[in-house]
Motif scaffolding. Structure first.
Motif, PDB file in Angstrom:
ATOM      1  N   GLN A   1       0.821  -1.209   0.000  1.00  0.00           N
ATOM      2  CA  GLN A   1       0.000   0.000   0.000  1.00  0.00           C
ATOM      3  C   GLN A   1       0.857   1.262   0.000  1.00  0.00           C
ATOM      4  N   SER A   2       2.007   1.191   0.668  1.00  0.00           N
ATOM      5  CA  SER A   2       2.899   2.352   0.713  1.00  0.00           C
ATOM      6  C   SER A   2       3.431   2.689  -0.674  1.00  0.00           C
ATOM      7  N   TYR A   3       3.869   1.672  -1.414  1.00  0.00           N
ATOM      8  CA  TYR A   3       4.366   1.913  -2.764  1.00  0.00           C
ATOM      9  C   TYR A   3       3.260   2.439  -3.667  1.00  0.00           C
ATOM     10  N   TYR A   4       2.076   1.844  -3.541  1.00  0.00           N
ATOM     11  CA  TYR A   4       0.956   2.320  -4.353  1.00  0.00           C
ATOM     12  C   TYR A   4       0.633   3.776  -4.041  1.00  0.00           C
ATOM     13  N   ALA A   5       0.559   4.122  -2.745  1.00  0.00           N
ATOM     14  CA  ALA A   5       0.215   5.487  -2.346  1.00  0.00           C
ATOM     15  C   ALA A   5       1.231   6.488  -2.890  1.00  0.00           C
ATOM     16  N   THR A   6       2.515   6.112  -2.882  1.00  0.00           N
ATOM     17  CA  THR A   6       3.555   7.010  -3.389  1.00  0.00           C
ATOM     18  C   THR A   6       3.388   7.254  -4.880  1.00  0.00           C
ATOM     19  N   TYR A   7       3.217   6.183  -5.651  1.00  0.00           N
ATOM     20  CA  TYR A   7       3.083   6.343  -7.105  1.00  0.00           C
ATOM     21  C   TYR A   7       1.782   7.049  -7.473  1.00  0.00           C
ATOM     22  N   SER A   8       0.748   6.810  -6.699  1.00  0.00           N
ATOM     23  CA  SER A   8      -0.516   7.504  -6.964  1.00  0.00           C
ATOM     24  C   SER A   8      -0.383   8.988  -6.679  1.00  0.00           C
ATOM     25  N   LEU A   9       0.339   9.322  -5.603  1.00  0.00           N
ATOM     26  CA  LEU A   9       0.594  10.724  -5.284  1.00  0.00           C
ATOM     27  C   LEU A   9       1.394  11.400  -6.392  1.00  0.00           C
ATOM     28  N   ILE A  10       2.399  10.708  -6.921  1.00  0.00           N
ATOM     29  CA  ILE A  10       3.204  11.244  -8.028  1.00  0.00           C
ATOM     30  C   ILE A  10       2.329  11.519  -9.245  1.00  0.00           C
ATOM     31  N   ALA A  11       1.451  10.564  -9.577  1.00  0.00           N
ATOM     32  CA  ALA A  11       0.564  10.742 -10.728  1.00  0.00           C
ATOM     33  C   ALA A  11      -0.349  11.947 -10.537  1.00  0.00           C
ATOM     34  N   ALA A  12      -0.891  12.088  -9.332  1.00  0.00           N
ATOM     35  CA  ALA A  12      -1.822  13.195  -9.070  1.00  0.00           C
ATOM     36  C   ALA A  12      -1.128  14.544  -9.157  1.00  0.00           C
ATOM     37  N   THR A  13       0.047  14.656  -8.551  1.00  0.00           N
ATOM     38  CA  THR A  13       0.719  15.956  -8.505  1.00  0.00           C
ATOM     39  C   THR A  13       1.373  16.310  -9.837  1.00  0.00           C
ATOM     40  N   PHE A  14       1.946  15.327 -10.532  1.00  0.00           N
ATOM     41  CA  PHE A  14       2.586  15.602 -11.816  1.00  0.00           C
ATOM     42  C   PHE A  14       1.568  16.017 -12.867  1.00  0.00           C
ATOM     43  N   LEU A  15       0.412  15.354 -12.870  1.00  0.00           N
ATOM     44  CA  LEU A  15      -0.577  15.585 -13.928  1.00  0.00           C
ATOM     45  C   LEU A  15      -1.679  16.550 -13.508  1.00  0.00           C
ATOM     46  N   GLY A  16      -1.909  16.675 -12.217  1.00  0.00           N
ATOM     47  CA  GLY A  16      -3.014  17.508 -11.762  1.00  0.00           C
ATOM     48  C   GLY A  16      -2.796  18.986 -11.978  1.00  0.00           C
ATOM     49  N   THR A  17      -1.530  19.415 -12.012  1.00  0.00           N
ATOM     50  CA  THR A  17      -1.245  20.842 -12.166  1.00  0.00           C
ATOM     51  C   THR A  17      -1.877  21.412 -13.426  1.00  0.00           C
ATOM     52  N   MET A  18      -1.749  20.691 -14.540  1.00  0.00           N
ATOM     53  CA  MET A  18      -2.251  21.217 -15.812  1.00  0.00           C
ATOM     54  C   MET A  18      -3.774  21.280 -15.853  1.00  0.00           C
ATOM     55  N   GLY A  19      -4.432  20.631 -14.906  1.00  0.00           N
ATOM     56  CA  GLY A  19      -5.888  20.643 -14.910  1.00  0.00           C
ATOM     57  C   GLY A  19      -6.504  21.558 -13.879  1.00  0.00           C
ATOM     58  N   LEU A  20      -5.676  22.253 -13.098  1.00  0.00           N
ATOM     59  CA  LEU A  20      -6.228  23.175 -12.097  1.00  0.00           C
ATOM     60  C   LEU A  20      -6.709  24.443 -12.784  1.00  0.00           C
ATOM     61  N   PRO A  21      -7.968  24.802 -12.614  1.00  0.00           N
ATOM     62  CA  PRO A  21      -8.522  25.935 -13.376  1.00  0.00           C
ATOM     63  C   PRO A  21      -7.824  27.254 -13.121  1.00  0.00           C
ATOM     64  N   HIS A  22      -7.381  27.511 -11.872  1.00  0.00           N
ATOM     65  CA  HIS A  22      -6.745  28.792 -11.582  1.00  0.00           C
ATOM     66  C   HIS A  22      -5.321  28.856 -12.130  1.00  0.00           C
TER      67      HIS A  22
END
Length: 497
Positions: free
Chosen positions: A227-248
């Motif tokens: 679960q720790s490895y999954y949580a880390t990679y999921s966090l990386i995916a969210a932060t790396f890709l989420g920036t371009m989708g933030l409306p502000h």
């Protein structure tokens, strides 16, 4: 900390914010000024403004709190939030500016020639903006309570009031100057106290923050095993890709004069974020030595504000605490302002246009957007600041990231594919947000829901591609021409007339 110093810090930041906004008001005259500052913001100013609005409560307070509780694993948050701009620079910045849109729904509607895509995109922009505004109001309440002893709800109310005054007065043009000032205030507010706190630590001859403290090791994960490895990679995916989708964040690139300026803006942003994100982990590490009780009491988000009184004390500690309170309030104000402008632009065009037009609809949308976000913040008061911000990134990564990337780089995207992908990404991450707010279960189920990006992003992307391949007849007639426009530098477009 000294309550008089805290109240003074909040008052000074609020007054300066209103004063700079009033000064910027003289430049705001047209509807374009309110929505995108008439597309005349230069890279250095724009980068400072982006840094101002991007470095939110999660950055100023949340990262340090997470490092205090969970240690070095949480350094992925600042790394990911910075690296997201590298992805944005390589894939999105210049083409998005060349689209000529005002908002994300404008881009989606024009690219796919679909009113339904535009409407769905508008709904997601509003949802993400509200989700991101919630922790800003929460953190403002935490800060005001610690600094002044007043009801925490009053902190969110102060932020909401100041933001509304500035946004209603001058829109994007006015907010740009305010956010640029607030970035440098936030950087100074963290840098100066950190210098003195590190001197105290060095003089104490204290042990390394990497040593165990409060029963939690420096590398203590949120969950264990796979679960720790999954949580880390999921966090990386969210932060790396989420920036371009933030409306502000995205709306800022519409304010640049051209695509080249958008790329230069992104490069400067990377440098500014790199400077800033060195500092919050320092506070978290020092907190493991000097304030370990905060990790056990559920008050980890206050560690940045609490350290000066514990490590320095006296008048010096009060002054350093007041400076941190000022920086924290600047963080809440700047991010809330950017989100309110992005939210208002969408609501004004797609909801309130039937009752008002131009600047009037923008102002009406701002009032409704802030009031609703403040009310939602009172209902989700127990969710951690960084957790709420991380969920907003996950939603953005699972919806707008695939839409923007495919919309810019793949001519085969159809409106049916976009709608299917947005629904899958939005509904899955929306369910994850709801479960997290209500209390996620233990084990793999809870981990998958609190960190959904690792599975929700691929699922939404594959859905978008798969449905588009199944509906080639729905490909917009002008898709190829639109993509040529996105990828052709403005200078070449002018040369060709």
């Amino acid at each position: 900390m000294n309550q008089a110093a805290g109240i003074t810090a909040v008052a000074v930041v609020s007054v300066l914010t209103l004063a700079i906004g009033a000064w910027g008001l003289r430049f705001s005259r047209t509807t374009s000024d309110f929505f995108v500052a008439s597309r005349t913001v230069r890279p250095t100013l724009n980068a400072s403004a982006i840094g101002g609005e991007y470095l939110s409560a999660g950055s100023f307070l949340g990262i340090a709190g997470l490092v205090l509780v969970f240690g070095g694993q949480m350094l992925w948050y600042p790394v990911g939030w910075t690296a997201g701009y590298l992805v944005l620079l390589l894939l999105v910045a210049a083409p998005l500016r060349r689209s000529g849109a005002y908002t994300l729904p404008d881009f989606a509607g024009a690219r796919l020639a679909s009113r339904r895509v535009r409407q769905l995109t508008s709904m997601l922009v509003v949802a993400i903006a509200w989700l991101y505004l919630i922790p800003q109001f929460q953190a403002a309440g935490i800060t005001l309570e610690l600094a002044t002893g007043l009801d925490p709800r009053l902190g969110g109310l102060v932020v909401a009031a100041v933001v509304l005054v500035n946004v209603l007065a001058g829109g994007m043009r006015s907010i740009t100057f305010v956010q640029a000032f607030q970035f440098w205030l936030k950087l100074t507010a963290l840098l100066v106290p950190a210098f003195f706190l590190l001197l105290v630590w060095w003089g104490d001859g204290a042990t390394s923050p990497a040593d165990t403290v409060g029963g939690a090791a420096w590398a203590n994960p949120i969950v264990s095993g796979g679960q720790s490895y999954y949580a880390t990679y999921s966090l990386i995916a969210a932060t790396f890709l989420g920036t371009m989708g933030l409306p502000h964040v995205v709306v800022r690139f519409y304010t640049n004069p051209d695509g080249r300026a958008a790329r230069r803006t992104t490069l400067v942003v990377l440098a500014l974020l790199g400077m800033f994100y060195v500092l919050p982990p320092v506070y978290g590490a020092l907190g493991r030595l000097y304030a370990p009780d905060l990790a056990d009491s559920g008050a980890s988000d206050t560690v940045v504000l609490d350290l000066p009184s514990r490590m320095v004390g006296g008048v010096g500690g009060d002054l350093l605490s007041a400076l941190l309170v000022a920086g924290a309030f600047a963080a809440f104000l700047s991010t809330s302002s950017g989100l309110t402008v992005a939210l208002s632009g969408v609501l004004a065009q797609d909801v309130f246009a039937r009752w008002a037009t131009g600047v009037q609809s923008f102002r009406l949308a701002a009032i409704v957007g802030v009031v609703v976000a403040f009310a939602l913040g009172q209902l989700a008061a127990d969710v951690g600041v960084a957790t709420a911000v991380g969920l907003a990134f996950a939603v953005a990564a699972s919806t707008f990231a695939p839409l923007i990337v495919l919309g810019i780089w793949w001519a085969g995207l159809t409106d049916a594919g976009a709608i299917a992908g947005l629904l899958v990404g939005g509904l899955t991450t929306g369910a994850a947000v709801l479960v997290t707010f209500l209390g996620a279960p233990a084990g793999w189920t809870g981990t998958l829901l609190t960190q959904p990006a690792a599975w929700s992003v691929p699922l939404a992307t594959l859905t978008m591609v798969g449905v588009s391949l199944l509906t080639p007849q729905r490909r917009p007639a002008g898709a190829t021409r639109f993509l040529v426009r996105l990828h052709t530098p403005e200078r070449v477009q002018l040369d060709r007339g």
